[in-house]
Scaffold this active site. Structure first.
Site, PDB file in Angstrom:
ATOM      1  CE  LYS A 182      -4.580   0.746   0.306  1.00  0.00           C
ATOM      2  NZ  LYS A 182      -5.580  -0.329  -0.165  1.00  0.00           N
TER       3      LYS A 182
HETATM    4  N1  GLU Z   1      -7.060   0.128  -3.354  1.00  0.00           N
HETATM    5  C1  GLU Z   1      -7.888  -1.017  -3.751  1.00  0.00           C
HETATM    6  C2  GLU Z   1      -8.217  -2.178  -2.636  1.00  0.00           C
HETATM    7  O1  GLU Z   1      -8.013  -1.387  -1.577  1.00  0.00           O
HETATM    8  C3  GLU Z   1      -7.445  -1.811  -5.150  1.00  0.00           C
HETATM    9  C4  GLU Z   1      -6.087  -2.259  -5.118  1.00  0.00           C
HETATM   10  C5  GLU Z   1      -5.547  -2.834  -6.402  1.00  0.00           C
HETATM   11  O2  GLU Z   1      -6.169  -3.017  -7.293  1.00  0.00           O
HETATM   12  O3  GLU Z   1      -4.258  -3.144  -6.466  1.00  0.00           O
HETATM   13  O4  GLU Z   1      -8.168  -3.256  -2.663  1.00  0.00           O
END
Ligand code: GLU
Length: 428
Positions: free
Chosen positions: A118
């Site tokens: 993240k």
């Molecule tokens: N931000 C989204 C999540 O928390 C998508 C993450 C992604 O597609 O890599 O799942």
């Protein structure tokens, strides 16, 4: 929305809202079911890499500001790290750490070949111009360039970022590596190698998982009264798809407040209003409510799809729903979750119910690598297949371990990561 800042809360409440501790507690509970030994627990909990970067940007007023950015890569055990980038005033390293670990478990629950990561930049995107946002994104990308890449770590949108942010990220990476390299990021515009259906994927996943949960709990798959918190990519699109599936959206909210119509909101009209006015405030065809009032409405399904720590000990006993489907990451504290279970209110946990986004991110990455693009029907069909299978995997795990869906989802995910970890062995 309840504040997600623990600063002013008394000690006990602040403790309850510590998202990092909460994610660790969930991990430990599932690890107990799996009787994991201490060393493996530590490996599974420790992020593989954490990067903090300074992002100097000349503001539109000529002033030089320095923003802080993070990228936490929690795990590479099952594949390249994967996870969104968040632009928000409240971003902090502990939050990013917790969210990175949740991505590892989320990818494992739906069995896609990624680890978890993240990113975040401490900023308020609503107070920044497009030029400033572009400058932040490009500088942040070039600062983390060595640790990202199609085979290393593949970012995506999250709170406060969108496909334009991903286009800038992709371009910055491409300029440095001297190749188009579209697979470095997902959630891009379709013209740049994005996937059809990606924008709707998280909301579509919420709708599909709600359908499966309703069937499982012998509730009708149409005509349920649903309250949605959040009107972005997850809540807004999820509410529209749930309405199209025949449900009644009683209420939806944004960061400024909520709207309510007991006959059910016309979500197409609400979203058109929102895109024009940038807030729900003043929507003429519904009653205005506070966040608290909306969350505490009597309904059949509650979909918290905004940010973490919304259902806490301070409001859980006033929640009047039959089922919770978590669109946001971490909207329920473990303490509140326990109360909900005692009251017989099941929750479909975030790492399953919002996994539609990362699942279609995986499809996007596959398509970029093949340079062959699927139709929207194909994307949606495969998404449905993955989520229905994963829902039933979680239900089966819950039955085997005699536990709730949240703990079961963690057991399933951690078990998958640990089994690959053991097969690979430790490189020394
Ligand atoms: N931000 C989204 C999540 O928390 C998508 C993450 C992604 O597609 O890599 O799942």
């Amino acid at each position: 929305m309840a504040s997600n800042s623990a600063k002013s809360a008394p000690k006990k409440e602040a403790e309850e809202l510590n998202f990092f501790k909460n994610a660790s507690a969930l991990f430990e509970k599932a690890a107990d079911h799996l009787t994991l030994e201490a060393g493996v627990r530590t490996v599974m909990k420790t992020p593989d890499r954490e990067v903090t970067v300074a992002i100097p940007v000349v503001r539109d007023n000529g002033k030089l500001d320095v923003f802080t950015g993070y990228r936490v890569q929690h795990s590479f055990v099952r594949g390249p790290a994967k996870g969104g980038i968040r632009y928000d005033r409240h971003v902090n390293l502990d939050e990013v750490r917790a969210l990175a670990a949740l991505m590892t478990w989320k990818c494992a629950v739906v069995d896609i070949p990624f680890g978890g990561a993240k990113g975040g930049v401490v900023c308020d995107p609503r107070e920044l111009s497009q030029r400033e946002l572009e400058a932040i994104t490009r500088r942040y990308t070039s600062s983390i360039l060595d640790v990202i890449g199609p085979d290393r770590d593949v970012p995506a949108p999250d709170v406060g970022t969108n496909e334009q942010t991903m286009a800038w990220l992709m371009d910055t990476y491409a300029m440095h590596v001297r190749s188009a390299s579209t697979a470095v990021v997902t959630g891009k515009p379709i013209a740049l190698g994005g996937s059809r259906g990606r924008t709707e994927a998280t909301g579509r996943g919420v709708m599909l998982v709600t359908r499966e949960a309703l069937k499982r709990h012998k509730m009708a798959t149409k005509g349920q009264r649903i309250v949605v918190q959040g009107s972005g990519n997850v809540g807004g699109i999820g509410a529209r798809l749930l309405m199209e599936a025949g449900h009644k959206i009683l209420s939806i909210s944004d960061m400024y407040g909520a709207i309510y119509d007991k006959k059910g909101l016309d979500m197409v009209d609400v979203l058109a209003y929102l895109s024009k006015h940038k807030k729900l405030t003043g929507y003429p065809k519904a009653e205005a409510l506070s966040h608290e009032e909306a969350l505490e409405l009597e309904c059949d399904v509650l979909v918290p799809a905004a940010i973490e720590n919304q259902i806490t000990l301070s409001n859980v006993d006033r929640i009047k729903t039959k089922l919770i489907v978590e669109g946001a990451n971490g909207p329920t504290t473990p303490q509140a979750h326990k109360r909900l279970e005692e009251r017989g209110i099941p929750s479909v946990p975030d790492i399953l119910s919002n996994a539609g986004g990362v699942t279609v991110s995986y499809f996007e990455w596959v398509q970029d690598r093949q340079q062959y693009f699927w139709s929207e029907e194909e994307v949606n069909r495969r998404l449905e297949e993955v989520l229905v299978r994963s829902f039933h995997d979680v239900v089966d795990t819950a039955q085997t371990h005699k536990t709730d869906y949240r703990t079961a989802a963690f057991i399933l995910a951690i078990g998958r990561v640990v089994s690959v970890y053991r097969m690979r062995g430790i490189f020394a």
